[in-house]
Scaffold this motif. Structure first.
Motif, PDB file in Angstrom:
ATOM      1  N   LEU A   1       0.958  -1.328   0.123  1.00  0.00           N
ATOM      2  CA  LEU A   1      -0.106  -0.567   0.409  1.00  0.00           C
ATOM      3  C   LEU A   1       0.724   1.116   0.295  1.00  0.00           C
ATOM      4  O   LEU A   1       0.448   2.169  -1.050  1.00  0.00           O
ATOM      5  CB  LEU A   1      -1.330  -0.281   1.342  1.00  0.00           C
ATOM      6  CG  LEU A   1      -1.888   0.945   1.947  1.00  0.00           C
ATOM      7  CD1 LEU A   1      -3.045   0.766   0.305  1.00  0.00           C
ATOM      8  CD2 LEU A   1      -2.460   1.092   2.790  1.00  0.00           C
ATOM      9  N   VAL A   2       2.169   1.136   0.707  1.00  0.00           N
ATOM     10  CA  VAL A   2       2.410   1.758   1.152  1.00  0.00           C
ATOM     11  C   VAL A   2       3.473   2.461  -0.415  1.00  0.00           C
ATOM     12  O   VAL A   2       3.501   3.796  -1.223  1.00  0.00           O
ATOM     13  CB  VAL A   2       3.658   1.659   2.558  1.00  0.00           C
ATOM     14  CG1 VAL A   2       5.113   3.151   1.485  1.00  0.00           C
ATOM     15  CG2 VAL A   2       3.325   2.141   3.116  1.00  0.00           C
ATOM     16  N   GLN A   3       4.066   1.243  -0.803  1.00  0.00           N
ATOM     17  CA  GLN A   3       4.619   1.771  -2.453  1.00  0.00           C
ATOM     18  C   GLN A   3       3.390   2.274  -3.421  1.00  0.00           C
ATOM     19  O   GLN A   3       4.080   3.045  -4.180  1.00  0.00           O
ATOM     20  CB  GLN A   3       5.382   0.176  -2.857  1.00  0.00           C
ATOM     21  CG  GLN A   3       6.440  -0.644  -2.236  1.00  0.00           C
ATOM     22  CD  GLN A   3       6.455  -1.949  -2.668  1.00  0.00           C
ATOM     23  OE1 GLN A   3       6.106  -2.097  -3.500  1.00  0.00           O
ATOM     24  NE2 GLN A   3       7.979  -1.565  -1.903  1.00  0.00           N
ATOM     25  N   GLN A   4       2.067   2.166  -3.770  1.00  0.00           N
ATOM     26  CA  GLN A   4       1.459   1.672  -4.414  1.00  0.00           C
ATOM     27  C   GLN A   4       1.041   3.932  -4.480  1.00  0.00           C
ATOM     28  O   GLN A   4       0.992   4.017  -5.260  1.00  0.00           O
ATOM     29  CB  GLN A   4       0.001   1.452  -4.792  1.00  0.00           C
ATOM     30  CG  GLN A   4       0.075  -0.166  -4.693  1.00  0.00           C
ATOM     31  CD  GLN A   4      -0.622  -1.185  -4.476  1.00  0.00           C
ATOM     32  OE1 GLN A   4      -1.705  -0.406  -4.222  1.00  0.00           O
ATOM     33  NE2 GLN A   4      -0.753  -2.801  -5.132  1.00  0.00           N
ATOM     34  N   SER A   5       1.233   4.102  -3.376  1.00  0.00           N
ATOM     35  CA  SER A   5       0.941   5.442  -2.799  1.00  0.00           C
ATOM     36  C   SER A   5       2.212   6.514  -2.857  1.00  0.00           C
ATOM     37  O   SER A   5       1.907   7.777  -3.578  1.00  0.00           O
ATOM     38  CB  SER A   5       0.702   5.870  -1.353  1.00  0.00           C
ATOM     39  OG  SER A   5       2.135   6.029  -0.163  1.00  0.00           O
ATOM     40  N   ARG A   6       2.898   6.002  -3.413  1.00  0.00           N
ATOM     41  CA  ARG A   6       3.803   6.841  -3.177  1.00  0.00           C
ATOM     42  C   ARG A   6       4.573   7.395  -2.492  1.00  0.00           C
ATOM     43  O   ARG A   6       5.499   8.955  -3.365  1.00  0.00           O
ATOM     44  CB  ARG A   6       4.517   7.486  -4.998  1.00  0.00           C
ATOM     45  CG  ARG A   6       3.955   6.562  -6.875  1.00  0.00           C
ATOM     46  CD  ARG A   6       3.852   7.218  -7.804  1.00  0.00           C
ATOM     47  NE  ARG A   6       3.905   6.394  -9.056  1.00  0.00           N
ATOM     48  CZ  ARG A   6       5.493   6.029  -9.139  1.00  0.00           C
ATOM     49  NH1 ARG A   6       6.502   6.459  -9.202  1.00  0.00           N
ATOM     50  NH2 ARG A   6       5.397   4.775 -10.376  1.00  0.00           N
ATOM     51  N   LEU A   7       4.794   7.397  -1.179  1.00  0.00           N
ATOM     52  CA  LEU A   7       4.915   8.395  -0.085  1.00  0.00           C
ATOM     53  C   LEU A   7       6.365   8.449   0.005  1.00  0.00           C
ATOM     54  O   LEU A   7       7.252   9.497   0.405  1.00  0.00           O
ATOM     55  CB  LEU A   7       3.801   7.324   0.695  1.00  0.00           C
ATOM     56  CG  LEU A   7       2.828   8.130   1.415  1.00  0.00           C
ATOM     57  CD1 LEU A   7       1.718   7.507   2.251  1.00  0.00           C
ATOM     58  CD2 LEU A   7       2.518   9.690   1.327  1.00  0.00           C
ATOM     59  N   VAL A   8       6.772   6.988  -0.065  1.00  0.00           N
ATOM     60  CA  VAL A   8       8.598   7.757  -0.022  1.00  0.00           C
ATOM     61  C   VAL A   8       8.868   8.104  -0.798  1.00  0.00           C
ATOM     62  O   VAL A   8       9.973   8.671  -0.865  1.00  0.00           O
ATOM     63  CB  VAL A   8       8.589   5.492  -0.349  1.00  0.00           C
ATOM     64  CG1 VAL A   8      10.671   6.019   0.344  1.00  0.00           C
ATOM     65  CG2 VAL A   8       7.863   4.648   1.145  1.00  0.00           C
ATOM     66  N   ILE A   9       8.618   7.830  -2.249  1.00  0.00           N
ATOM     67  CA  ILE A   9       9.839   8.538  -3.506  1.00  0.00           C
ATOM     68  C   ILE A   9       9.341  10.144  -3.071  1.00  0.00           C
ATOM     69  O   ILE A   9      10.352  10.747  -2.587  1.00  0.00           O
ATOM     70  CB  ILE A   9       8.605   8.210  -4.706  1.00  0.00           C
ATOM     71  CG1 ILE A   9       9.316   6.641  -4.962  1.00  0.00           C
ATOM     72  CG2 ILE A   9       9.635   9.194  -5.846  1.00  0.00           C
ATOM     73  CD1 ILE A   9       7.926   6.427  -6.193  1.00  0.00           C
ATOM     74  N   LYS A  10       7.636  10.323  -2.798  1.00  0.00           N
ATOM     75  CA  LYS A  10       7.826  11.672  -2.491  1.00  0.00           C
ATOM     76  C   LYS A  10       8.516  12.877  -0.997  1.00  0.00           C
ATOM     77  O   LYS A  10       9.007  13.655  -1.807  1.00  0.00           O
ATOM     78  CB  LYS A  10       5.714  11.818  -2.015  1.00  0.00           C
ATOM     79  CG  LYS A  10       5.543  11.832  -3.122  1.00  0.00           C
ATOM     80  CD  LYS A  10       3.995  11.995  -3.266  1.00  0.00           C
ATOM     81  CE  LYS A  10       2.746  11.374  -3.975  1.00  0.00           C
ATOM     82  NZ  LYS A  10       1.631  11.966  -3.571  1.00  0.00           N
ATOM     83  N   ALA A  11       8.346  11.459  -0.161  1.00  0.00           N
ATOM     84  CA  ALA A  11       9.899  11.903   1.222  1.00  0.00           C
ATOM     85  C   ALA A  11      10.794  11.864   0.684  1.00  0.00           C
ATOM     86  O   ALA A  11      11.264  13.134   1.021  1.00  0.00           O
ATOM     87  CB  ALA A  11       9.254  10.958   2.513  1.00  0.00           C
ATOM     88  N   LYS A  12      11.450  11.093  -0.406  1.00  0.00           N
ATOM     89  CA  LYS A  12      13.223  11.313  -0.635  1.00  0.00           C
ATOM     90  C   LYS A  12      12.919  12.860  -1.332  1.00  0.00           C
ATOM     91  O   LYS A  12      13.811  13.363  -1.106  1.00  0.00           O
ATOM     92  CB  LYS A  12      12.789   9.669  -1.122  1.00  0.00           C
ATOM     93  CG  LYS A  12      13.160   8.640  -0.366  1.00  0.00           C
ATOM     94  CD  LYS A  12      13.998   7.831  -0.956  1.00  0.00           C
ATOM     95  CE  LYS A  12      14.276   6.840   0.068  1.00  0.00           C
ATOM     96  NZ  LYS A  12      14.726   5.398  -0.766  1.00  0.00           N
ATOM     97  N   LYS A  13      11.760  12.547  -2.815  1.00  0.00           N
ATOM     98  CA  LYS A  13      11.491  13.983  -3.237  1.00  0.00           C
ATOM     99  C   LYS A  13      12.156  15.375  -2.099  1.00  0.00           C
ATOM    100  O   LYS A  13      12.521  16.357  -2.681  1.00  0.00           O
ATOM    101  CB  LYS A  13      10.969  13.817  -4.411  1.00  0.00           C
ATOM    102  CG  LYS A  13      11.205  13.740  -5.735  1.00  0.00           C
ATOM    103  CD  LYS A  13       9.987  13.515  -7.206  1.00  0.00           C
ATOM    104  CE  LYS A  13      10.765  12.658  -7.530  1.00  0.00           C
ATOM    105  NZ  LYS A  13       9.791  13.180  -9.257  1.00  0.00           N
TER     106      LYS A  13
END
Length: 87
Positions: free
Chosen positions: A21-33
């Motif tokens: 669910l976290v991967q699909q929401s792209r939260l980690v990518i947004k946080a790293k950006k």
């Protein structure tokens, strides 16, 4: 983000479901950006990228029609296009 445990669901499957669910929401990518500020490219740079993208798309089509498309040929022609456009 919240995931509730289903009846008879193991902790492992709950964690897999959560991580998916976290991967699909792209939260980690947004946080790293968001970690580093990145300036927006100028209008001139965006226009140059668009021109280059269109030129390369046309070049790829041309080479495919001629039956000469491979990575080496494409890279050589790409260098010629860059020189012609002064990039």
């Amino acid at each position: 983000m919240e995931v509730k445990r289903k009846p008879n669901e193991s902790i492992g499957s709950l964690m897999r479901r959560f991580s998916r669910l976290v991967q699909q929401s792209r939260l980690v990518i947004k946080a790293k950006k968001a970690k580093y500020f990145e300036k927006k490219p100028t209008e001139r740079v965006e226009k140059n990228r668009a021109i280059m993208r269109e030129e390369l798309r046309a070049l790829r089509k041309k080479l495919e029609r001629l039956g000469k498309y491979d990575e080496e040929t494409f890279e050589e022609e790409k260098k010629k296009v860059k020189r012609r456009l002064d990039f």
